[in-house]
Design a protein around this motif. Structure first.
Motif, PDB file in Angstrom:
ATOM      1  N   HIS A  12       5.126   8.097   4.159  1.00 43.47           N
ATOM      2  CA  HIS A  12       5.988   8.142   5.264  1.00 43.47           C
ATOM      3  C   HIS A  12       7.096   7.094   5.137  1.00 43.47           C
ATOM      4  CE1 HIS A  12       2.520   5.380   6.665  1.00 43.47           C
ATOM      5  NE2 HIS A  12       3.455   4.672   6.101  1.00 43.47           N
ATOM      6  N   TRP A  45      -1.136   3.482   0.008  1.00 37.46           N
ATOM      7  CA  TRP A  45      -2.481   3.934  -0.390  1.00 37.46           C
ATOM      8  C   TRP A  45      -3.378   3.984   0.836  1.00 37.46           C
ATOM      9  CZ3 TRP A  45      -4.143   6.188  -4.524  1.00 37.46           C
ATOM     10  CH2 TRP A  45      -5.424   6.016  -5.033  1.00 37.46           C
ATOM     11  N   HIS A  46      -3.817   5.175   1.220  1.00 39.88           N
ATOM     12  CA  HIS A  46      -4.649   5.350   2.409  1.00 39.88           C
ATOM     13  C   HIS A  46      -5.991   5.958   2.015  1.00 39.88           C
ATOM     14  CE1 HIS A  46      -1.412   5.338   5.848  1.00 39.88           C
ATOM     15  NE2 HIS A  46      -1.490   4.196   5.210  1.00 39.88           N
ATOM     16  N   TRP A  47      -7.047   5.294   2.368  1.00 41.71           N
ATOM     17  CA  TRP A  47      -8.392   5.796   2.088  1.00 41.71           C
ATOM     18  C   TRP A  47      -8.530   6.265   0.635  1.00 41.71           C
ATOM     19  CZ3 TRP A  47     -12.153   4.080   4.661  1.00 41.71           C
ATOM     20  CH2 TRP A  47     -11.977   3.713   6.004  1.00 41.71           C
ATOM     21  N   TYR A  48      -8.073   5.384  -0.264  1.00 44.55           N
ATOM     22  CA  TYR A  48      -8.221   5.615  -1.708  1.00 44.55           C
ATOM     23  C   TYR A  48      -7.492   6.861  -2.187  1.00 44.55           C
ATOM     24  CZ  TYR A  48     -11.783   2.177  -0.763  1.00 44.55           C
ATOM     25  OH  TYR A  48     -12.426   1.048  -0.327  1.00 44.55           O
ATOM     26  N   SER A  85       1.491   1.364  -2.685  1.00 47.85           N
ATOM     27  CA  SER A  85       1.138  -0.020  -2.359  1.00 47.85           C
ATOM     28  C   SER A  85      -0.243  -0.008  -1.733  1.00 47.85           C
ATOM     29  CB  SER A  85       2.159  -0.610  -1.379  1.00 47.85           C
ATOM     30  OG  SER A  85       2.221   0.172  -0.209  1.00 47.85           O
ATOM     31  N   THR A  86      -1.006  -1.065  -2.014  1.00 50.06           N
ATOM     32  CA  THR A  86      -2.364  -1.155  -1.471  1.00 50.06           C
ATOM     33  C   THR A  86      -2.494  -2.386  -0.597  1.00 50.06           C
ATOM     34  OG1 THR A  86      -3.304  -2.568  -3.207  1.00 50.06           O
ATOM     35  CG2 THR A  86      -3.233  -0.188  -3.649  1.00 50.06           C
ATOM     36  N   GLY A  88      -5.575  -3.943  -0.556  1.00 45.15           N
ATOM     37  CA  GLY A  88      -6.473  -4.757  -1.387  1.00 45.15           C
ATOM     38  C   GLY A  88      -5.763  -5.356  -2.590  1.00 45.15           C
ATOM     39  N   TYR A  93      -9.981  -3.949  -7.102  1.00 47.10           N
ATOM     40  CA  TYR A  93     -10.112  -2.617  -7.711  1.00 47.10           C
ATOM     41  C   TYR A  93     -10.753  -2.747  -9.093  1.00 47.10           C
ATOM     42  CZ  TYR A  93      -7.793  -0.470  -3.825  1.00 47.10           C
ATOM     43  OH  TYR A  93      -7.517  -0.014  -2.554  1.00 47.10           O
ATOM     44  N   ALA A 130      -0.163  -5.625  -0.591  1.00 46.09           N
ATOM     45  CA  ALA A 130       1.215  -5.534  -0.074  1.00 46.09           C
ATOM     46  C   ALA A 130       1.507  -6.544   1.042  1.00 46.09           C
ATOM     47  CB  ALA A 130       1.481  -4.119   0.417  1.00 46.09           C
TER      48      ALA A 130
HETATM   49  C1  LIG Z   1      -5.097   4.582   7.446  1.00 43.41           C
HETATM   50  C2  LIG Z   1      -4.979   3.490   6.412  1.00 43.41           C
HETATM   51  C3  LIG Z   1      -5.808   3.539   5.291  1.00 43.41           C
HETATM   52  C4  LIG Z   1      -5.724   2.540   4.317  1.00 43.41           C
HETATM   53  N1  LIG Z   1      -6.537   2.634   3.218  1.00 43.41           N
HETATM   54  C5  LIG Z   1      -6.453   1.677   2.259  1.00 43.41           C
HETATM   55  C6  LIG Z   1      -7.282   1.763   1.095  1.00 43.41           C
HETATM   56  O1  LIG Z   1      -8.062   2.695   0.907  1.00 43.41           O
HETATM   57  N2  LIG Z   1      -7.180   0.784   0.176  1.00 43.41           N
HETATM   58  C7  LIG Z   1      -6.294  -0.268   0.312  1.00 43.41           C
HETATM   59  O2  LIG Z   1      -6.225  -1.123  -0.587  1.00 43.41           O
HETATM   60  N3  LIG Z   1      -5.470  -0.354   1.400  1.00 43.41           N
HETATM   61  C8  LIG Z   1      -5.535   0.591   2.359  1.00 43.41           C
HETATM   62  N4  LIG Z   1      -4.709   0.516   3.469  1.00 43.41           N
HETATM   63  C9  LIG Z   1      -3.668  -0.554   3.509  1.00 43.41           C
HETATM   64  C10 LIG Z   1      -2.314   0.018   3.078  1.00 43.41           C
HETATM   65  O3  LIG Z   1      -2.355   0.549   1.765  1.00 43.41           O
HETATM   66  C11 LIG Z   1      -1.212  -1.045   3.167  1.00 43.41           C
HETATM   67  O4  LIG Z   1      -1.157  -1.532   4.466  1.00 43.41           O
HETATM   68  C12 LIG Z   1       0.114  -0.405   2.782  1.00 43.41           C
HETATM   69  O5  LIG Z   1       0.162  -0.264   1.368  1.00 43.41           O
HETATM   70  C13 LIG Z   1       1.312  -1.205   3.244  1.00 43.41           C
HETATM   71  O6  LIG Z   1       2.475  -0.380   3.087  1.00 43.41           O
HETATM   72  P1  LIG Z   1       3.279   0.219   4.343  1.00 43.41           P
HETATM   73  O7  LIG Z   1       3.770  -0.993   5.080  1.00 43.41           O
HETATM   74  O8  LIG Z   1       4.364   1.041   3.737  1.00 43.41           O
HETATM   75  O9  LIG Z   1       2.300   1.032   5.146  1.00 43.41           O
HETATM   76  C14 LIG Z   1      -4.792   1.478   4.458  1.00 43.41           C
HETATM   77  C15 LIG Z   1      -3.968   1.440   5.601  1.00 43.41           C
HETATM   78  C16 LIG Z   1      -4.062   2.417   6.577  1.00 43.41           C
HETATM   79  C17 LIG Z   1      -3.190   2.329   7.784  1.00 43.41           C
END
Ligand SMILES: Cc1cc2nc3c(=O)[nH]c(=O)nc-3n(C[C@H](O)[C@H](O)[C@H](O)COP(=O)(O)O)c2cc1C
Length: 155
Positions: A12, A45-48, A85-86, A88, A93, A130
């Motif tokens: 998004h 990265w959401h839910w792997y 981006s993650t 963690g 990992y 991130a």
């Molecule tokens: C619904 C959801 C699921 C997520 N799942 C993971 C995950 O599985 N592993 C991880 O390292 N981070 C996870 N995150 C953290 C996001 O990856 C991190 O906040 C994101 O990369 C930041 O980028 P953004 O500001 O563009 O959202 C998750 C965040 C959300 C909101």
């Protein structure tokens, strides 16, 4: 010099604002894919995996007869670049880390998708941890991102 025609699918917030009701214009998205050689999927990265909205895009756009199956060769030979981006850190990992599996293990379904669609998958660009990234780390990541948006094709 030959340059790639690059399509960046931003999931998004761009997909969310284009399709607030999550009903994709598959024909338009497929047309865009056909007009480009380098397809970049940019996502947190959401839910792997990819966020639900990007999964929705894949479900609705990468259809049978277009992206795979009989006659489904529209993406053959194009290049796929994942940028994610993650939350963690990189150290999480790993088999002994908080997330147990390596990113390359977790990326296997996307690698299989690329293979099924005849896409050549580039090395993913990943920003780990991130929320804790320093301005210098963010700048380096942004520079790497800029570089891969204008790759020089092999002669
Ligand atoms: C619904 C959801 C699921 C997520 N799942 C993971 C995950 O599985 N592993 C991880 O390292 N981070 C996870 N995150 C953290 C996001 O990856 C991190 O906040 C994101 O990369 C930041 O980028 P953004 O500001 O563009 O959202 C998750 C965040 C959300 C909101």
């Amino acid at each position: 010099m030959t340059t790639y025609r690059t399509l960046v699918v931003v999931a998004h917030p761009d997909l969310a604002s284009t399709y607030p009701d999550r009903q994709m214009d598959a024909g338009r998205e497929q047309e865009l894919l056909q007009q480009h050689d380098l397809v970049v999927l940019l996502f947190p990265w959401h839910w792997y995996s990819v966020p639900g909205l990007l999964k929705e895009w894949m479900d609705q756009v990468l259809t049978h007869g277009f992206a795979y199956g009989a006659g489904g060769d529209a993406l053959h030979g194009k290049r796929l670049q994942l940028v994610t981006s993650t939350g963690g850190p990189e150290s999480s990992y790993a088999p002994t880390g908080h997330n147990r599996f390596t990113m390359s293990e977790l990326l296997r379904p996307l690698e299989a998708t690329a293979h099924l669609c005849g896409l050549e998958m580039a090395e993913p660009l990943i920003l780990h941890g991130a929320s804790r990234a320093t301005p210098a780390e963010l700048a380096a990541h942004a520079q790497r991102f800029r570089n891969l948006l204008s790759p020089v094709p092999a002669a």
